[in-house]
Design an enzyme around this catalytic site. Structure first.
Site, mmCIF file in Angstrom:
data_model
loop_
_atom_site.group_PDB
_atom_site.id
_atom_site.type_symbol
_atom_site.label_atom_id
_atom_site.label_comp_id
_atom_site.label_asym_id
_atom_site.label_seq_id
_atom_site.Cartn_x
_atom_site.Cartn_y
_atom_site.Cartn_z
ATOM 1 N N GLU A 164 1.019 -1.340 -0.061
ATOM 2 C CA GLU A 164 0.280 -0.150 0.555
ATOM 3 C C GLU A 164 1.025 1.461 -0.147
ATOM 4 O O GLU A 164 1.637 1.670 1.119
ATOM 5 C CB GLU A 164 -0.822 0.183 1.028
ATOM 6 C CG GLU A 164 -2.438 1.038 1.195
ATOM 7 C CD GLU A 164 -2.273 1.880 2.377
ATOM 8 O OE1 GLU A 164 -2.681 2.807 2.367
ATOM 9 O OE2 GLU A 164 -2.225 1.281 3.270
ATOM 10 N N CYS A 182 -2.363 8.846 4.567
ATOM 11 C CA CYS A 182 -2.362 8.114 2.921
ATOM 12 C C CYS A 182 -2.807 8.413 2.124
ATOM 13 O O CYS A 182 -3.186 9.075 1.323
ATOM 14 C CB CYS A 182 -1.714 6.905 3.042
ATOM 15 S SG CYS A 182 -3.037 5.955 3.815
#
Length: 297
Positions: free
Chosen positions: A227, A261
């Protein structure tokens, strides 16, 4: 040496000695040995330990939250919410485990097929600092639940949090050695990935880190989950509710001090409403309070 500092004050928090290579690989071997027994443990016993972990997290919530705030600068309220999210996730997985892990039959080409979820072995996690407990728990909970062992290489500036996570797992009663926190260099971590006893790696972090891990994992045919960073757009069109959009934009950009994020990285605004939106946005930004993250306000 590994140093942790309070980013709000610059104060040195703690100094840690990295583990030797011998210790790191001993932890890998212990995690593998524990996994061989753990994978045979009935599911209801595994879920019971998840509930105990949820209890440990809640009982120690205040100390864990304070440590996260001191290491990352996130507000104490956000830190408490993060611990509660981790505990809640333990409970959700414990409640849904039987259904989520049940064998599934699929018909294809007139033939019966079965989907069976089985443990792989020891999985290594390489995790970032912005959500020190949550980033780890969202990996660790399903990994342990499905019968795997796990090792963690956390960001060095949250080393205290990384060690507390191991402490919480141990206190909950998971088998000794099944999960361990590695205080190790990138070079040693690469050697862990290549080791035959490491069956996969999960990384959350930068694109640069992702390339490095994927290169090593791919070369040795290890399972890998990445990720990586994004550049998330926040788009405001002409028919938008300007005050609501401005409030949402501030939340999107500044949640967790902007250290997320999924934070809104770019605001894309229709030219006709640019001026009024900008003025409204700046007014909302002006309401933010800057100060000691341990302050409840």
């Amino acid at each position: 040496m590994i140093l942790t500092k309070n980013p709000a004050s610059g104060k040195l928090l703690q100094i840690y000695a990295p583990y030797s290579e011998a210790m790191v690989f001993s932890m890998l071997e212990r995690a593998h040995a524990a996994h061989l027994t753990w994978r045979q443990v009935p599911l209801h016993e595994r879920t019971a330990l998840l509930l105990k972990l949820a209890d440990v997290l809640r009982r120690r919530s205040e100390s864990y939250a304070r440590l996260m705030t001191e290491e990352t600068g996130k507000t104490i309220r956000a830190a408490r919410a993060e611990i509660e999210k981790c505990a809640w996730t333990c409970e959700i997985y414990a409640d849904k485990a039987a259904a989520w892990l049940a064998e599934e039959e699929i018909a294809a080409d007139g033939i019966k097929h079965r989907v069976v979820i089985e443990p792989l072995g020891v999985i290594l996690a390489v995790m970032p600092w912005n959500f020190p407990f949550w980033q780890v728990m969202r990996f660790l909970i399903p990994t342990l639940l499905t019968g795997n062992g796990a090792l963690l290489k956390h960001a060095t500036n949250v080393t205290g949090s990384a060690l507390k996570i191991q402490e919480a797992v141990n206190e909950a009663g998971f088998p000794e050695g099944l999960f361990g926190t590695l205080l190790a260099s990138h070079t040693v971590v690469e050697q862990v990935i290549t080791h035959p006893l490491c069956q996969g790696v999960s990384l959350t972090g930068s694109a640069e880190a992702g390339r490095a891990v994927a290169s090593v994992a791919g070369k040795h045919l290890k399972k890998v989950v990445l990720e990586l960073g994004g550049s998330d757009p926040f788009i405001v069109l002409g028919d938008a509710d300007i005050p609501a959009a401005a409030k949402a934009a501030v939340t999107g950009r500044f949640q967790n001090n902007g250290q997320s994020c999924i934070a809104a990285k770019r605001l894309i605004v229709l030219k006709e409403i640019e001026e009024v939106f900008t003025d409204t946005l700046l007014a909302e930004v002006g309401k933010l309070v800057v100060g000691d993250p341990l302050d409840e306000a």
